[in-house]
Design a protein around this motif. Structure first.
Motif, PDB file in Angstrom:
ATOM      1  N   GLU A  77      20.588  19.883  25.407  1.00 28.77           N
ATOM      2  CA  GLU A  77      19.956  20.880  26.261  1.00 28.77           C
ATOM      3  C   GLU A  77      18.504  20.511  26.572  1.00 28.77           C
ATOM      4  O   GLU A  77      18.061  20.588  27.720  1.00 28.77           O
ATOM      5  N   LYS A  78      17.757  20.109  25.570  1.00 26.52           N
ATOM      6  CA  LYS A  78      16.338  19.796  25.772  1.00 26.52           C
ATOM      7  C   LYS A  78      16.146  18.530  26.596  1.00 26.52           C
ATOM      8  O   LYS A  78      15.224  18.458  27.395  1.00 26.52           O
ATOM      9  N   VAL A  79      16.985  17.529  26.411  1.00 31.15           N
ATOM     10  CA  VAL A  79      16.854  16.296  27.188  1.00 31.15           C
ATOM     11  C   VAL A  79      17.218  16.557  28.645  1.00 31.15           C
ATOM     12  O   VAL A  79      16.611  16.006  29.556  1.00 31.15           O
ATOM     13  N   GLY A  80      18.168  17.424  28.876  1.00 34.30           N
ATOM     14  CA  GLY A  80      18.579  17.718  30.248  1.00 34.30           C
ATOM     15  C   GLY A  80      17.561  18.532  31.027  1.00 34.30           C
ATOM     16  O   GLY A  80      17.567  18.520  32.248  1.00 34.30           O
ATOM     17  N   LEU A  81      16.659  19.226  30.345  1.00 36.21           N
ATOM     18  CA  LEU A  81      15.688  20.083  31.023  1.00 36.21           C
ATOM     19  C   LEU A  81      14.434  19.336  31.466  1.00 36.21           C
ATOM     20  O   LEU A  81      13.650  19.886  32.240  1.00 36.21           O
ATOM     21  N   THR A  82      14.207  18.129  30.972  1.00 33.55           N
ATOM     22  CA  THR A  82      12.991  17.405  31.344  1.00 33.55           C
ATOM     23  C   THR A  82      13.091  16.917  32.782  1.00 33.55           C
ATOM     24  O   THR A  82      14.178  16.647  33.291  1.00 33.55           O
ATOM     25  N   HIS A  83      11.930  16.774  33.425  1.00 35.76           N
ATOM     26  CA  HIS A  83      11.924  16.487  34.855  1.00 35.76           C
ATOM     27  C   HIS A  83      11.649  15.026  35.185  1.00 35.76           C
ATOM     28  O   HIS A  83      12.360  14.430  35.967  1.00 35.76           O
ATOM     29  N   THR A  84      10.610  14.443  34.617  1.00 38.52           N
ATOM     30  CA  THR A  84      10.275  13.064  34.968  1.00 38.52           C
ATOM     31  C   THR A  84      10.921  12.095  33.990  1.00 38.52           C
ATOM     32  O   THR A  84      11.368  12.480  32.912  1.00 38.52           O
ATOM     33  N   ALA A  85      10.931  10.823  34.380  1.00 36.98           N
ATOM     34  CA  ALA A  85      11.565   9.794  33.542  1.00 36.98           C
ATOM     35  C   ALA A  85      10.805   9.596  32.236  1.00 36.98           C
ATOM     36  O   ALA A  85      11.411   9.381  31.186  1.00 36.98           O
ATOM     37  N   ILE A  86       9.482   9.676  32.273  1.00 42.26           N
ATOM     38  CA  ILE A  86       8.682   9.494  31.054  1.00 42.26           C
ATOM     39  C   ILE A  86       8.910  10.648  30.097  1.00 42.26           C
ATOM     40  O   ILE A  86       9.081  10.443  28.896  1.00 42.26           O
ATOM     41  N   GLU A  87       8.931  11.863  30.617  1.00 46.62           N
ATOM     42  CA  GLU A  87       9.201  13.025  29.758  1.00 46.62           C
ATOM     43  C   GLU A  87      10.591  12.925  29.144  1.00 46.62           C
ATOM     44  O   GLU A  87      10.786  13.244  27.979  1.00 46.62           O
TER      45      GLU A  87
END
Length: 83
Positions: free
Chosen positions: A29-39
């Motif tokens: 869930e947390k990995v899917g919510l990030t927006h940029t590639a670095i995040e």
């Protein structure tokens, strides 16, 4: 007291996989919510470390629960002479 140890052994055996499942679902869930590639890379790295650390803890919890359920801790030594 031995019945309590056996009951808690079952609890530990169930708690190990449930905790790992919960952690894995939270990581997805947390990995899917990030927006940029670095995040996303940073979040994946953090959750990978968390899962890597808690997997052996979860396995140890299940092993401890199995031994408690089988009755290995029914008679504990009173002193070092009993060992």
């Amino acid at each position: 007291m031995n019945a309590l140890k056996k009951f808690l052994g079952l609890v530990w055996m169930i708690l190990g996989p449930v905790a790992m499942t919960f952690l894995f679902l939270q990581a997805v869930e947390k990995v899917g919510l990030t927006h940029t590639a670095i995040e996303r890379t940073n979040t994946m790295l953090q959750w990978g470390i968390i899962l890597f650390i808690f997997l052996p803890i979860s396995l140890g919890l299940m092993i401890f629960g199995f031994y408690a359920w089988k009755g290995e801790y029914d008679r504990l030594p009173e002193s070092s002479e009993d060992i």
